[in-house]
Design a protein around this motif. Sequence first.
Motif, mmCIF file in Angstrom:
data_model
loop_
_atom_site.group_PDB
_atom_site.id
_atom_site.type_symbol
_atom_site.label_atom_id
_atom_site.label_comp_id
_atom_site.label_asym_id
_atom_site.label_seq_id
_atom_site.Cartn_x
_atom_site.Cartn_y
_atom_site.Cartn_z
ATOM 1 N N GLN A 3 0.830 -1.196 -0.039
ATOM 2 C CA GLN A 3 0.197 0.306 0.053
ATOM 3 C C GLN A 3 0.808 1.248 -0.021
ATOM 4 N N ARG A 4 0.631 2.125 -0.913
ATOM 5 C CA ARG A 4 1.361 3.528 -0.924
ATOM 6 C C ARG A 4 0.288 4.524 0.083
ATOM 7 N N ASP A 70 -2.671 4.531 -2.635
ATOM 8 C CA ASP A 70 -3.871 3.681 -1.957
ATOM 9 C C ASP A 70 -4.577 4.722 -0.807
ATOM 10 N N LYS A 87 -5.007 6.095 -7.013
ATOM 11 C CA LYS A 87 -5.590 4.993 -7.522
ATOM 12 C C LYS A 87 -7.252 5.319 -7.583
ATOM 13 N N ALA A 90 -9.231 5.100 -4.020
ATOM 14 C CA ALA A 90 -8.028 5.651 -2.941
ATOM 15 C C ALA A 90 -8.799 6.211 -1.783
ATOM 16 N N LYS A 349 -3.488 -4.525 3.502
ATOM 17 C CA LYS A 349 -4.048 -3.349 3.510
ATOM 18 C C LYS A 349 -5.240 -3.335 4.775
#
Length: 375
Positions: A3-4, A70, A87, A90, A349
């Motif tokens: 996950q960003r 994300d 994304k 998000a 996540k």
Amino acid sequence: MAQRIAVLREEAAGERRVAATPETVKKYIALGATVAVEAGAGIGASVSDAAFADAGAEIGPRAQVVAGADIILGIQGPEVASLAGAKPGAWLVAGLNPFAEKARMEAYAAAGIEALAMEWMPRITRAQSMDILSSQSNLAGYKAVLLAAAEYGRAFPMMMTAAGTVSAARAFIMGVGVAGLQAIATARRLGAQVSATDVRSATKEQIQSLGAKPIFVENVKGIEGEGSGGYATEMSEEYQKAQAELVSAHIAKQDIVITTALIPGRPAPRLISDAQIATMRAGSVIVDLAAESGGNVEGAVSGKTIEKHGVKIIGAKNMAGTLAADSSALFSRNLYNFLSAFWDKEAGKPVLDAEIGDAIRVTQGGKIVSARLLG
């Protein structure tokens, strides 16, 4: 894929807080996420880009930070244009002020953002560590007393000197939630004689436990003032009349008054009228912590200090933000506690449950889904 998590520099004028710290960056990375922080995001809270980088965060311009994100963390909700490149679906996790910013919520929905309003976190035991309202209100109550002390032309504690005795300031706190309780404690520590009132009868013991005098309407039956989730609710006309009479008699004797009353989703209730201000002695100070939501005090102006009838009225604005380092540390821990509590190791996540997810989710799947906005 990891996950960003993107951390943005706040856009709102005067907002110095930041939604992550090096401490929480390390914790997110330990969960398996990657973290990107917009350059300069922490400057107002005394956190350098180098400190974020040392904690393992990527540092860059907004477009680079948001690209492929994300989860986007914020203190206040950003303009939707700032989220371009995230994304689809998000999460935006921040204090969003959905009632006042409904057009922005609609824009988030149209952009495919899942907006999560952290100020709507339910007040249940397991969510206490995620509650941004409590953490920020605690600091706001403290700072309100310091502001009052700075504007007040006399000392707070009683002082006995060879030249005579200086009487203690009399401080009256209206609204005994988190901010009010901290205001009571701070005013007491500074040596003031403190009294307090609230529409919730259950707060009387809390006031007494802090060494303050409770000022309550008596003999008005069946009115407890306890709304859902521990918040205060609006009172009957009978109670409001009785309270106004009691406050009028009490407020005329006070040097400092701090008002903290808020009702979620509604304008702040009017607690002090111009006529009541006129009964206070010249040099007294009122701090209205609800000024941004319409104000508890007639004539209060958010972000400004005005004078009426010789009384200074401070319209508080973003009080927690004036203590940016501490408020950022607490806010960022609230966000981490929230995300980590729902982090699914197998999925890599966070996965929300219905109780909290339904409470804080404002937009999803291209539309507004919150019953509180749709109802």
